[in-house]
Design an enzyme around this catalytic site. Structure first.
Site, PDB file in Angstrom:
ATOM      1  N   ASN A   4       0.859  -1.190   0.000  1.00 29.16           N
ATOM      2  CA  ASN A   4       0.000   0.000   0.000  1.00 29.16           C
ATOM      3  C   ASN A   4       0.887   1.229   0.000  1.00 29.16           C
ATOM      4  OD1 ASN A   4      -2.401   1.621   0.371  1.00 29.16           O
ATOM      5  ND2 ASN A   4      -1.902   1.769   2.553  1.00 29.16           N
ATOM      6  N   HIS A  26       0.826   5.227   1.371  1.00 27.59           N
ATOM      7  CA  HIS A  26       0.101   6.078   2.317  1.00 27.59           C
ATOM      8  C   HIS A  26       0.807   7.431   2.390  1.00 27.59           C
ATOM      9  CE1 HIS A  26      -2.462   7.047   5.688  1.00 27.59           C
ATOM     10  NE2 HIS A  26      -1.390   7.472   6.336  1.00 27.59           N
ATOM     11  N   SER A  74       4.826   6.746   2.308  1.00 26.73           N
ATOM     12  CA  SER A  74       5.417   5.468   2.690  1.00 26.73           C
ATOM     13  C   SER A  74       4.769   4.338   1.907  1.00 26.73           C
ATOM     14  CB  SER A  74       5.185   5.195   4.179  1.00 26.73           C
ATOM     15  OG  SER A  74       5.558   6.294   4.978  1.00 26.73           O
ATOM     16  N   ASP A  87      -3.227   0.912   7.677  1.00 26.92           N
ATOM     17  CA  ASP A  87      -1.961   1.576   7.333  1.00 26.92           C
ATOM     18  C   ASP A  87      -0.809   1.070   8.209  1.00 26.92           C
ATOM     19  OD1 ASP A  87      -3.238   3.114   5.345  1.00 26.92           O
ATOM     20  OD2 ASP A  87      -3.902   4.552   6.854  1.00 26.92           O
TER      21      ASP A  87
END
Ligand code: GAR
Length: 192
Positions: free
Chosen positions: A106, A108, A135, A144
């Site tokens: 992911n 973020h 990040s 997250d």
């Protein structure tokens, strides 16, 4: 090349950055599918214009695990070996996270572990921070959360608004995410 499924919810600018990088023959990944929890997500139309297969369905009225099972089925049908979340603004079910454990990343817009969740830019400005950034992390069950393996920093300037900071960070997201995904698929074995 490694086959990556990308999940989005909205405009999909990070997904486009990933897809544009994949157009280079030296890129170690290709986009197998772009899926969204909104059939009208603008990013889906942009992906289709690039010749990428898409899937979009509203999650409204569906249990999370049932909806995520549909996404998982589409990803497998498309032959995805990894998943990249790119502005997918919905928590994933523990079952889905488990299925893709170690194969899903992911991006973020904060320097994790600071500012998980929403409104990251407003929170960084309100705290008086001198810098923020983005990040890329491996996805685990927490929001997250999970090990960070790439990040980029940007300064927070006097007079910054959440929008001006978001725009500065987004430039770095578009640079960082394709690099990080290329490194990830090179280092981590695909899901079989
Ligand atoms: C990006 O800034 C991404 O980092 C953020 O949403 C935006 C999506 O933009 N993701 C999160 O906040 C995840 N918690 P995009 O659809 O144009 O890529």
């Amino acid at each position: 090349r490694a086959r990556v499924g990308v999940l989005i919810s909205g405009r999909g600018s990070n997904m486009i950055a990933l897809a544009e990088a994949a157009e280079r023959p030296t890129c170690p990944y290709e986009i197998a599918l772009v899926a969204a929890n909104d059939p009208d997500a603008p990013g889906l139309a942009r992906a289709r214009m690039m010749g990428i297969e898409t899937w979009g369905l509203s999650h409204a009225g569906m249990k999370r695990a049932a909806f995520d099972a549909l996404i998982d089925a589409e990803l497998r049908r498309a032959g995805a070996e990894y998943v990249a979340l790119a502005g997918y603004m919905r928590l994933l079910s523990p079952e889905f996270v488990e299925r893709w454990a170690g194969r899903m990343i992911n991006i973020h817009p904060s320097l994790l572990p600071a500012y998980k969740g929403l409104d990251t830019h407003a929170r960084a400005i309100a705290a008086g921070d001198a810098e923020s950034g983005c990040s890329v992390h491996v996805v685990t069950a927490g929001l997250d959360d999970g090990p960070v393996f790439a990040s980029a920093r940007v300064p927070i300037k006097p007079g910054d608004t959440p929008d001006s900071l978001a725009a500065r960070i987004l430039v770095e997201e578009h640079r960082l995410y394709p690099q990080a995904l290329a490194e990830f698929v090179t280092r981590v074995a695909p899901r079989s």
